[in-house]
Enzyme design. Structure first.
Site, PDB file in Angstrom:
ATOM      1  N   TYR A 138      49.817  38.604  44.026  1.00  0.00           N
ATOM      2  CA  TYR A 138      50.248  39.616  44.249  1.00  0.00           C
ATOM      3  C   TYR A 138      51.823  40.113  44.214  1.00  0.00           C
ATOM      4  CZ  TYR A 138      45.465  41.141  41.752  1.00  0.00           C
ATOM      5  OH  TYR A 138      44.616  40.600  40.690  1.00  0.00           O
ATOM      6  N   LYS A 189      38.945  31.439  51.120  1.00  0.00           N
ATOM      7  CA  LYS A 189      38.839  29.617  50.915  1.00  0.00           C
ATOM      8  C   LYS A 189      39.842  29.269  51.917  1.00  0.00           C
ATOM      9  CE  LYS A 189      38.015  26.749  47.734  1.00  0.00           C
ATOM     10  NZ  LYS A 189      36.444  26.239  47.645  1.00  0.00           N
ATOM     11  N   ASP A 221      33.909  30.505  46.159  1.00  0.00           N
ATOM     12  CA  ASP A 221      33.307  30.564  45.239  1.00  0.00           C
ATOM     13  C   ASP A 221      31.970  30.297  45.262  1.00  0.00           C
ATOM     14  OD1 ASP A 221      33.443  27.994  47.587  1.00  0.00           O
ATOM     15  OD2 ASP A 221      33.583  26.568  46.452  1.00  0.00           O
ATOM     16  N   ASP A 245      39.879  40.698  43.183  1.00  0.00           N
ATOM     17  CA  ASP A 245      39.463  41.697  42.263  1.00  0.00           C
ATOM     18  C   ASP A 245      38.934  40.534  41.197  1.00  0.00           C
ATOM     19  OD1 ASP A 245      41.027  42.204  39.561  1.00  0.00           O
ATOM     20  OD2 ASP A 245      41.987  40.405  39.480  1.00  0.00           O
ATOM     21  N   ASP A 249      35.248  41.797  39.834  1.00  0.00           N
ATOM     22  CA  ASP A 249      34.539  41.680  38.133  1.00  0.00           C
ATOM     23  C   ASP A 249      32.809  41.176  38.541  1.00  0.00           C
ATOM     24  OD1 ASP A 249      36.490  42.873  37.517  1.00  0.00           O
ATOM     25  OD2 ASP A 249      36.751  41.555  35.111  1.00  0.00           O
TER      26      ASP A 249
HETATM   27  C1  IPM Z   1      42.158  45.184  39.140  1.00  0.00           C
HETATM   28  C2  IPM Z   1      43.152  44.721  38.046  1.00  0.00           C
HETATM   29  C3  IPM Z   1      44.403  45.222  38.337  1.00  0.00           C
HETATM   30  C4  IPM Z   1      44.087  43.706  39.234  1.00  0.00           C
HETATM   31  C5  IPM Z   1      45.302  43.884  37.461  1.00  0.00           C
HETATM   32  C6  IPM Z   1      45.608  45.407  36.127  1.00  0.00           C
HETATM   33  C7  IPM Z   1      46.915  44.188  37.766  1.00  0.00           C
HETATM   34  O1  IPM Z   1      42.469  43.728  37.069  1.00  0.00           O
HETATM   35  O2  IPM Z   1      42.608  46.836  39.281  1.00  0.00           O
HETATM   36  O3  IPM Z   1      41.326  45.148  39.419  1.00  0.00           O
HETATM   37  O4  IPM Z   1      44.547  42.983  39.444  1.00  0.00           O
HETATM   38  O5  IPM Z   1      44.227  44.445  40.181  1.00  0.00           O
HETATM   39 MG    MG Z   2      40.415  43.072  38.264  1.00  0.00          MG
END
Ligand code: IPM
Ligand code: MG
Length: 351
Positions: A138, A189, A221, A245, A249
């Protein structure tokens, strides 16, 4: 009034202003009820502001914000700007330049009707992902050699420091200690990205100071797979920025979707940044369809961090109560009006 907090508000792009509006209604109602003051300062940063002024995030705003008590952020991202420019310039800037090294992402299922996994209940999905927030690919410079040529090479390194690794692992051990199960899973990983051997070694070193914490390890993974197959195996997990990140999700999906997943970006002893983990959902802008519960849950995390425990619990209970009551049957965007869900949480708060 006993206490008053200065809160910087960055509503941002897309549905950000709509979800933040509902978050602020809940924030102000809760502050009034528990007798503390709130002073809001709205900042216009985001894509619209950049299009109008070419300014992304001025230093003057940063120095103003560091003196405040917390930041509430909606969402950043808009296809009218170059990919990543405003995200990195606003969210990235705040995380990295304020050194908010912890990205705390609780994953909690409030009611089984919201879970896409068969036979999983709230007892199975209650975990916290501690995502490192200031290192990794990042924050590295992308390098494009021979751009556009057949022999082009693109590089963006995964870089970890011992200090950065140690502080996030230590924070995760403390979180694990504070939870009944006291379990901490390291996710990396290291079998492929050998630089992550640093995480392996530091985790083992710090673990010696926390003999009560039961530790384990999984590759990213496999962790994605286990999170769907056996989410009940997870209590607290610590991982790198990029993997955190991605994994969160997945986590958001099993807890009912992006509509409810909240996060805190913190550095103990300093101001924190609180935000829903969802994006700006540009197509839904202005339609009153986005789910504000994630932002409202982020407000609860803010109260907790500010030390307003009763207020945090009240907001949490209002969200949980609403989701358990059956009054809300879907968390998908468009199922309810953004303001309608805000009203429902406010009504629940009064009960
Ligand atoms: C999050 C988002 C951010 C990240 C993006 C918007 C840069 O996906 O906060 O999870 O990758 O950290
Ligand atoms: Mg994110």
């Amino acid at each position: 009034m006993s206490q008053s907090y200065d809160i910087a508000v960055i509503a941002g792009d897309g549905v950000g202003p709509e979800v933040v509006r509902e978050g602020l209604r809940v924030l102000e109602a809760t502050a009034a009820r528990f007798g503390f003051g709130i002073h809001l300062t709205q900042y216009p940063y985001g894509t619209e502001h950049w299009l109008a002024t070419e300014e992304i995030f001025p230093d003057s705003a940063t120095s103003e914000i560091v003196d405040q008590d917390a930041i509430l952020l909606g969402a950043i991202g808009d296809p009218r700007a170059p990919v990543g420019l405003i995200e990195r310039g606003v969210i990235g800037h705040l995380r990295w330049d304020l050194d908010l090294y912890v990205n705390l992402r609780p994953i909690k299922l409030y009611h089984e009707r919201f879970c896409p996994l068969k036979d999983k209940t709230p007892a199975d999905i209650d975990m916290v992902v501690v995502r490192e927030n200031t290192e990794d690919a990042y924050v590295q410079k992308p390098v494009f050699e021979n751009q556009g040529e057949p022999d082009e090479v693109a590089t963006q390194a995964m870089r970890y420091t011992r200090a950065g690794t140690e502080r996030i692992i230590r924070y995760a051990f403390d979180i694990a200690m504070a939870r009944p199960r006291k379990e901490l899973l390291l996710i990396d990983k290291a079998n492929a990205v050998r630089a992550q051997d640093l995480y392996t070694r530091v985790f083992a070193e710090v673990a010696e100071e926390y003999p009560e914490v039961k530790t384990d390890h999984a590759y990213i993974d496999a962790a994605c797979m286990w999170m769907i197959k056996n989410p009940e195996w997870f209590d607290v997990a610590v991982t790198t920025n990029l993997f955190g990140d991605i994994l969160t999700d997945v986590g958001a999906m099993i807890q009912g979707g992006m509509g409810v997943a909240a996060s805190a970006n913190v550095h103990p002893g300093q101001l924190g940044l609180f935000e829903p983990i969802h994006g700006s959902f540009p197509k839904a802008t202005g339609q009153n369809t986005a789910n504000p519960l994630a932002t409202i849950a982020a407000v609860a995390m803010m109260f907790e961090y500010l030390g307003e425990k009763e207020a945090a619990t009240a907001v949490d209970n209002a969200v949980v109560g609403l989701l358990k009551s059956g009054a809300v049957t879907s968390l998908k965007a468009g199922a309810y009006g953004t303001d309608e869900l805000g009203d429902m949480v406010l009504a629940e708060l009064q009960r």
